[in-house]
Scaffold this active site. Structure first.
Site, PDB file in Angstrom:
ATOM      1  N   GLY A 153      48.895  57.458  18.423  1.00  0.00           N
ATOM      2  CA  GLY A 153      49.219  56.657  19.696  1.00  0.00           C
ATOM      3  C   GLY A 153      50.188  55.821  19.899  1.00  0.00           C
ATOM      4  O   GLY A 153      50.418  55.090  19.155  1.00  0.00           O
ATOM      5  N   VAL A 188      50.471  50.448  23.202  1.00  0.00           N
ATOM      6  CA  VAL A 188      50.839  49.204  22.905  1.00  0.00           C
ATOM      7  C   VAL A 188      50.549  48.576  21.576  1.00  0.00           C
ATOM      8  O   VAL A 188      51.550  48.220  20.838  1.00  0.00           O
ATOM      9  CB  VAL A 188      50.172  48.179  23.952  1.00  0.00           C
ATOM     10  CG1 VAL A 188      50.810  46.959  24.095  1.00  0.00           C
ATOM     11  CG2 VAL A 188      50.092  48.810  25.609  1.00  0.00           C
ATOM     12  N   ASP A 198      37.535  43.073  29.807  1.00  0.00           N
ATOM     13  CA  ASP A 198      37.899  44.463  29.136  1.00  0.00           C
ATOM     14  C   ASP A 198      36.637  45.148  29.469  1.00  0.00           C
ATOM     15  O   ASP A 198      36.686  46.595  29.492  1.00  0.00           O
ATOM     16  CB  ASP A 198      38.026  44.581  27.746  1.00  0.00           C
ATOM     17  CG  ASP A 198      39.565  44.114  27.166  1.00  0.00           C
ATOM     18  OD1 ASP A 198      40.022  43.688  28.095  1.00  0.00           O
ATOM     19  OD2 ASP A 198      40.017  44.395  26.227  1.00  0.00           O
ATOM     20  N   HIS A 244      73.060  27.572  33.198  1.00  0.00           N
ATOM     21  CA  HIS A 244      73.990  28.512  32.635  1.00  0.00           C
ATOM     22  C   HIS A 244      74.234  28.162  31.265  1.00  0.00           C
ATOM     23  O   HIS A 244      74.764  26.527  31.216  1.00  0.00           O
ATOM     24  CB  HIS A 244      75.309  28.733  33.204  1.00  0.00           C
ATOM     25  CG  HIS A 244      76.362  29.554  32.887  1.00  0.00           C
ATOM     26  ND1 HIS A 244      76.268  30.993  32.666  1.00  0.00           N
ATOM     27  CD2 HIS A 244      77.401  29.035  32.189  1.00  0.00           C
ATOM     28  CE1 HIS A 244      77.481  31.356  32.022  1.00  0.00           C
ATOM     29  NE2 HIS A 244      78.025  30.125  31.783  1.00  0.00           N
TER      30      HIS A 244
HETATM   31  P1  FAD Z   1      36.867  40.599  24.011  1.00  0.00           P
HETATM   32  O1  FAD Z   1      38.123  39.416  23.585  1.00  0.00           O
HETATM   33  O2  FAD Z   1      36.741  41.856  23.258  1.00  0.00           O
HETATM   34  O3  FAD Z   1      35.656  39.604  23.562  1.00  0.00           O
HETATM   35  C1  FAD Z   1      34.349  40.188  23.833  1.00  0.00           C
HETATM   36  C2  FAD Z   1      33.196  39.033  22.729  1.00  0.00           C
HETATM   37  O4  FAD Z   1      32.015  39.582  23.005  1.00  0.00           O
HETATM   38  C3  FAD Z   1      33.720  39.361  21.223  1.00  0.00           C
HETATM   39  O5  FAD Z   1      33.592  38.185  20.765  1.00  0.00           O
HETATM   40  C4  FAD Z   1      32.333  40.195  20.900  1.00  0.00           C
HETATM   41  O6  FAD Z   1      31.989  40.044  19.687  1.00  0.00           O
HETATM   42  C5  FAD Z   1      31.193  39.679  21.994  1.00  0.00           C
HETATM   43  N1  FAD Z   1      30.172  40.261  22.339  1.00  0.00           N
HETATM   44  C6  FAD Z   1      30.128  41.892  22.551  1.00  0.00           C
HETATM   45  N2  FAD Z   1      28.651  42.072  22.802  1.00  0.00           N
HETATM   46  C7  FAD Z   1      28.166  41.181  22.754  1.00  0.00           C
HETATM   47  C8  FAD Z   1      26.819  40.806  22.831  1.00  0.00           C
HETATM   48  N3  FAD Z   1      25.617  41.648  23.314  1.00  0.00           N
HETATM   49  N4  FAD Z   1      26.223  39.683  22.495  1.00  0.00           N
HETATM   50  C9  FAD Z   1      27.230  38.454  22.006  1.00  0.00           C
HETATM   51  N5  FAD Z   1      28.684  38.854  22.170  1.00  0.00           N
HETATM   52  C10 FAD Z   1      28.876  39.984  22.254  1.00  0.00           C
HETATM   53  N6  FAD Z   1      46.060  41.333  25.679  1.00  0.00           N
HETATM   54  C11 FAD Z   1      47.012  40.344  25.957  1.00  0.00           C
HETATM   55  O7  FAD Z   1      46.879  40.160  26.974  1.00  0.00           O
HETATM   56  N7  FAD Z   1      48.292  40.084  25.266  1.00  0.00           N
HETATM   57  C12 FAD Z   1      48.316  40.614  23.986  1.00  0.00           C
HETATM   58  O8  FAD Z   1      49.502  40.537  23.489  1.00  0.00           O
HETATM   59  C13 FAD Z   1      47.475  41.363  23.609  1.00  0.00           C
HETATM   60  N8  FAD Z   1      47.395  41.991  22.079  1.00  0.00           N
HETATM   61  C14 FAD Z   1      46.500  42.574  21.834  1.00  0.00           C
HETATM   62  C15 FAD Z   1      46.358  43.057  20.458  1.00  0.00           C
HETATM   63  C16 FAD Z   1      45.505  44.017  19.782  1.00  0.00           C
HETATM   64  C17 FAD Z   1      45.878  44.622  18.431  1.00  0.00           C
HETATM   65  C18 FAD Z   1      44.422  44.337  20.676  1.00  0.00           C
HETATM   66  C19 FAD Z   1      43.207  45.149  20.058  1.00  0.00           C
HETATM   67  C20 FAD Z   1      44.262  43.691  21.891  1.00  0.00           C
HETATM   68  C21 FAD Z   1      45.156  43.277  22.266  1.00  0.00           C
HETATM   69  N9  FAD Z   1      45.219  42.480  23.752  1.00  0.00           N
HETATM   70  C22 FAD Z   1      46.132  41.636  24.154  1.00  0.00           C
HETATM   71  C23 FAD Z   1      43.924  42.725  24.606  1.00  0.00           C
HETATM   72  C24 FAD Z   1      42.904  41.760  24.459  1.00  0.00           C
HETATM   73  O9  FAD Z   1      42.665  41.188  23.404  1.00  0.00           O
HETATM   74  C25 FAD Z   1      41.891  41.910  25.509  1.00  0.00           C
HETATM   75  O10 FAD Z   1      42.114  42.234  26.695  1.00  0.00           O
HETATM   76  C26 FAD Z   1      41.212  40.701  25.692  1.00  0.00           C
HETATM   77  O11 FAD Z   1      40.538  40.194  24.355  1.00  0.00           O
HETATM   78  C27 FAD Z   1      39.784  41.061  26.277  1.00  0.00           C
HETATM   79  O12 FAD Z   1      39.230  39.925  26.615  1.00  0.00           O
HETATM   80  P2  FAD Z   1      37.327  39.870  26.898  1.00  0.00           P
HETATM   81  O13 FAD Z   1      36.816  38.535  26.727  1.00  0.00           O
HETATM   82  O14 FAD Z   1      37.283  40.798  27.956  1.00  0.00           O
HETATM   83  O15 FAD Z   1      36.668  40.730  25.342  1.00  0.00           O
HETATM   84  P1  NAI Z   2      46.977  52.361  24.898  1.00  0.00           P
HETATM   85  O1  NAI Z   2      46.308  52.883  25.855  1.00  0.00           O
HETATM   86  O2  NAI Z   2      48.168  51.263  25.237  1.00  0.00           O
HETATM   87  O3  NAI Z   2      47.439  53.553  23.963  1.00  0.00           O
HETATM   88  C1  NAI Z   2      47.202  54.543  23.578  1.00  0.00           C
HETATM   89  C2  NAI Z   2      47.981  55.826  23.337  1.00  0.00           C
HETATM   90  O4  NAI Z   2      47.242  56.720  22.725  1.00  0.00           O
HETATM   91  C3  NAI Z   2      48.388  56.410  24.685  1.00  0.00           C
HETATM   92  O5  NAI Z   2      49.683  56.773  24.532  1.00  0.00           O
HETATM   93  C4  NAI Z   2      47.678  57.837  24.597  1.00  0.00           C
HETATM   94  O6  NAI Z   2      48.318  59.061  25.160  1.00  0.00           O
HETATM   95  C5  NAI Z   2      47.730  58.134  23.048  1.00  0.00           C
HETATM   96  N1  NAI Z   2      46.379  59.064  22.502  1.00  0.00           N
HETATM   97  C6  NAI Z   2      45.228  59.151  23.124  1.00  0.00           C
HETATM   98  N2  NAI Z   2      44.710  60.021  22.419  1.00  0.00           N
HETATM   99  C7  NAI Z   2      45.343  60.484  21.577  1.00  0.00           C
HETATM  100  C8  NAI Z   2      45.367  61.493  20.533  1.00  0.00           C
HETATM  101  N3  NAI Z   2      44.072  62.319  20.292  1.00  0.00           N
HETATM  102  N4  NAI Z   2      46.293  61.852  19.805  1.00  0.00           N
HETATM  103  C9  NAI Z   2      47.696  61.112  19.883  1.00  0.00           C
HETATM  104  N5  NAI Z   2      47.742  60.079  20.908  1.00  0.00           N
HETATM  105  C10 NAI Z   2      46.607  59.955  21.593  1.00  0.00           C
HETATM  106  O7  NAI Z   2      45.931  51.929  23.888  1.00  0.00           O
HETATM  107  P2  NAI Z   2      46.166  51.069  22.528  1.00  0.00           P
HETATM  108  O8  NAI Z   2      47.291  50.955  22.017  1.00  0.00           O
HETATM  109  O9  NAI Z   2      45.071  51.509  21.639  1.00  0.00           O
HETATM  110  O10 NAI Z   2      45.748  49.519  23.152  1.00  0.00           O
HETATM  111  C11 NAI Z   2      44.578  49.358  23.728  1.00  0.00           C
HETATM  112  C12 NAI Z   2      44.981  48.368  24.971  1.00  0.00           C
HETATM  113  O11 NAI Z   2      44.972  47.058  24.308  1.00  0.00           O
HETATM  114  C13 NAI Z   2      46.201  48.474  25.568  1.00  0.00           C
HETATM  115  O12 NAI Z   2      45.917  49.451  26.471  1.00  0.00           O
HETATM  116  C14 NAI Z   2      46.183  46.874  26.045  1.00  0.00           C
HETATM  117  O13 NAI Z   2      45.390  46.966  27.267  1.00  0.00           O
HETATM  118  C15 NAI Z   2      45.790  46.171  24.893  1.00  0.00           C
HETATM  119  N6  NAI Z   2      46.994  45.868  24.292  1.00  0.00           N
HETATM  120  C16 NAI Z   2      47.653  44.918  24.771  1.00  0.00           C
HETATM  121  C17 NAI Z   2      48.807  44.373  24.147  1.00  0.00           C
HETATM  122  C18 NAI Z   2      49.786  43.486  24.784  1.00  0.00           C
HETATM  123  O14 NAI Z   2      49.389  43.010  26.116  1.00  0.00           O
HETATM  124  N7  NAI Z   2      50.962  43.088  24.257  1.00  0.00           N
HETATM  125  C19 NAI Z   2      49.139  44.568  22.732  1.00  0.00           C
HETATM  126  C20 NAI Z   2      47.972  45.421  22.280  1.00  0.00           C
HETATM  127  C21 NAI Z   2      46.972  45.919  23.133  1.00  0.00           C
END
Ligand code: FAD
Ligand code: NAI
Length: 486
Positions: free
Chosen positions: A193, A196, A326, A465
């Site tokens: 994948g 991001v 999310d 600048h």
């Molecule tokens: P979450 O952060 O997923 O929180 C949900 C919470 O609900 C969790 O603590 C979970 O345990 C809890 N929960 C779930 N079900 C239950 C239940 N039934 N009872 C009690 N608790 C429960 N976004 C950015 O904008 N910038 C970034 O740089 C960025 N980097 C990322 C890097 C990575 C590696 C990943 C995986 C994601 C990244 N994201 C980034 C995406 C971002 O993390 C998510 O969009 C964001 O966390 C969503 O927030 P949320 O509150 O909807 O859910």
């Molecule tokens: P993503 O949706 O950004 O990318 C997943 C990639 O996997 C796509 O390019 C897709 O075509 C590819 N893919 C799907 N199935 C596949 C397969 N079977 N074989 C090969 N490639 C395949 O999802 P990702 O990277 O898992 O991140 C999830 C989300 O988390 C992002 O969409 C973003 O919303 C959030 N995120 C945001 C960050 C930021 O804001 N900087 C950083 C990291 C995550």
């Protein structure tokens, strides 16, 4: 008698914890229920973002970029650095400390704002129509406490999408949590994948010396970005030593062996290929998390992709139940989740004060996207391909970082800024950036679009600048073909 709240928030990620704090600020009696446990088995607030997402990934990106700069780039400044080494466990420990500080910070914010925090799984049980209250179970360590709330905000986030061909063990085959917890740099790292997470995590370990191969199913990558930005990124990444991105592939089999992982796949021209790596990250998107929430039992409607179905103001099909972040449609970004959390808290407060069900909906068109690769990629608003598809006439101004004094002084000259404005009204429709620190520069573009600025409004603003922000200014001038330094 179970405790009664004005609002119960399920999930303490950036959607849920922000919603709970805003509810409390507005005088509502709020509880936030969260089940997250860290690797030591301790309750940890902040959800994916703080525990295994935004914050830890940026900590590792920063450390690895510093190492890369010292090892490969500072010599251009006349600096000699010998015996440069990276202590991966120390880098990971620094990241863990940042995470702990921030997650503990949320507990303090809850205390300060008088939000009650409950650890455990929140389960929607049923509704007492006469009392106008929802009953929610909080399950923890085999026991259940039942609370009642007039309003419920579901903010349960998302979990990694799995590949049916294999299981995550977070030893050899890693999801985002595993990719953030490696204690040594793998010699050969595979990533499935080129999204991001794949690009950001691939960057971390490549900068530390891993040979990284990213396998992407789509014929191209960064499909959501402006095509020109995606093309520029592809060209830049193609020249990076130690990084290979193969697009249009199809995964056939994944096996763990005594010394790593093998991936059988077919290339875009249908050749059978084999990738052998020490570790494999799977980052193929994320899916909404409604596991164990009790959605079905109470009749909470999900859409065909499993997201909780909501209207533009995050109202579900059930009375007084909202969902944000999310777990609902729209970009999976922390700031989008928080924005929705605030909007819902304000809507509930408005309703409680006897107002009509009006309220703000979050405008996805002005949600910024940032990808923290080097160079960084950022955008807001519409892409050229979207405008073409919608048959909207537009004009473009573009300016490269290579023509900017600050970028030259920094030695960071790749990339450009592109401003797209409406052909007739000149209103800015989109801004697309690839280059140094564009994660910070994009905020000016977001503000411009929030206040419906035209490209000429931006052109009228004096920019310091020398600064990288001048590139945005020159791109805006360029819309009217009056860029000065090109
Ligand atoms: P979450 O952060 O997923 O929180 C949900 C919470 O609900 C969790 O603590 C979970 O345990 C809890 N929960 C779930 N079900 C239950 C239940 N039934 N009872 C009690 N608790 C429960 N976004 C950015 O904008 N910038 C970034 O740089 C960025 N980097 C990322 C890097 C990575 C590696 C990943 C995986 C994601 C990244 N994201 C980034 C995406 C971002 O993390 C998510 O969009 C964001 O966390 C969503 O927030 P949320 O509150 O909807 O859910
Ligand atoms: P993503 O949706 O950004 O990318 C997943 C990639 O996997 C796509 O390019 C897709 O075509 C590819 N893919 C799907 N199935 C596949 C397969 N079977 N074989 C090969 N490639 C395949 O999802 P990702 O990277 O898992 O991140 C999830 C989300 O988390 C992002 O969409 C973003 O919303 C959030 N995120 C945001 C960050 C930021 O804001 N900087 C950083 C990291 C995550």
């Amino acid at each position: 008698m179970s405790e009664v709240f004005d609002v119960a928030v399920i999930g303490a990620g950036p959607g849920g914890y922000v919603a709970a704090i805003r509810c409390a600020q507005l005088g509502l009696n709020a509880v936030c229920i969260d089940e997250w446990k860290n690797s030591k088995g301790k309750a940890s607030l902040g959800g994916t973002c703080l525990n295994v997402g935004c914050i830890p990934s940026k900590a590792l990106l920063e450390s690895s970029e510093n190492y890369f700069q010292i090892k490969h780039k500072v010599s251009a400044h006349g600096i000699t650095a010998e015996h440069v080494a990276i202590d991966v466990p120390a880098m990971v420990a620094r990241k863990d400390k940042i995470v702990t500080t921030f997650t503990a910070g949320i507990a303090s914010l809850f205390k300060k704002n008088k939000v009650k925090s409950m650890h455990g799984r929140g389960i929607l049980l049923d509704r007492d129509d006469a009392a106008d209250l929802w009953r929610i179970g909080v399950d923890n360590a085999g026991s259940r406490e039942v609370i009642q709330a007039k309003h419920v905000i579901v903010a349960t986030g998302s979990v990694p999408r799995t590949l049916p061909l294999t299981a995550i063990d977070n030893t050899l085959i890693l999801d985002n949590a595993g990719a953030l917890a490696l204690t040594e740099t793998p010699k050969r790292l595979g990533v499935i994948g080129a999204g991001v997470i794949g690009l950001e995590m691939g960057s971390v370990w490549r900068r530390l010396g891993a040979e990284v191969t990213i396998l992407e199913a789509m014929p191209d990558f960064l499909m959501a970005a402006d095509e020109q930005v995606a093309k520029e990124a592809k060209n830049i990444f193609a020249k990076e030593p130690g990084l290979q991105i193969q697009t249009g592939i199809s995964i056939q089999a994944i096996k763990t062996t005594s010394d790593g992982v093998t991936v059988n796949y077919t290339s875009s021209d249908n050749q059978a290929l084999l990738l052998e790596v020490d570790k494999l990250i799977i980052a193929i998107g994320r899916v909404p998390n409604t596991i164990g929430l009790g959605a079905e039992a109470i009749g909470l409607v999900l859409d065909e992709r499993g997201f909780i179905k909501v209207d533009s103001q995050c109202r579900t099909n059930l009375p007084n139940i909202y969902a944000v972040g999310d777990v609902v449609r729209g970009p999976m970004l922390a700031h989008k989740a928080s924005e929705e959390g605030v909007a819902v808290a304000e809507l509930i407060s408005h309703i409680e004060k006897g107002g009509a069900c009006a309220g703000e909906s979050v405008d996805f068109n002005i949600i910024p996207w940032v990808i923290y690769t080097a160079p960084e990629i950022a955008w807001v608003g519409q892409t050229e391909q979207e405008l073409k598809a919608a048959e909207i006439a537009y004009k473009v101004g573009q300016f490269p970082f290579i023509a900017n004094g600050r970028a030259r002084a920094m030695g960071e000259t790749t990339g450009f800024v592109k401003v797209i404005a409406d052909e007739k009204t000149d209103r800015v429709l989109g801004v697309h950036m690839i280059g140094p620190h564009v994660s910070e520069l994009i905020s000016e573009a977001v503000m411009a679009m929030k206040f419906s600025a035209s490209s000429q409004d931006i052109a009228c603003i004096v920019h310091a600048h020398p600064s990288l922000a001048e590139v945005f200014h020159e791109a805006a001038l360029g819309v009217d073909k009056r860029a000065l330094h090109i």
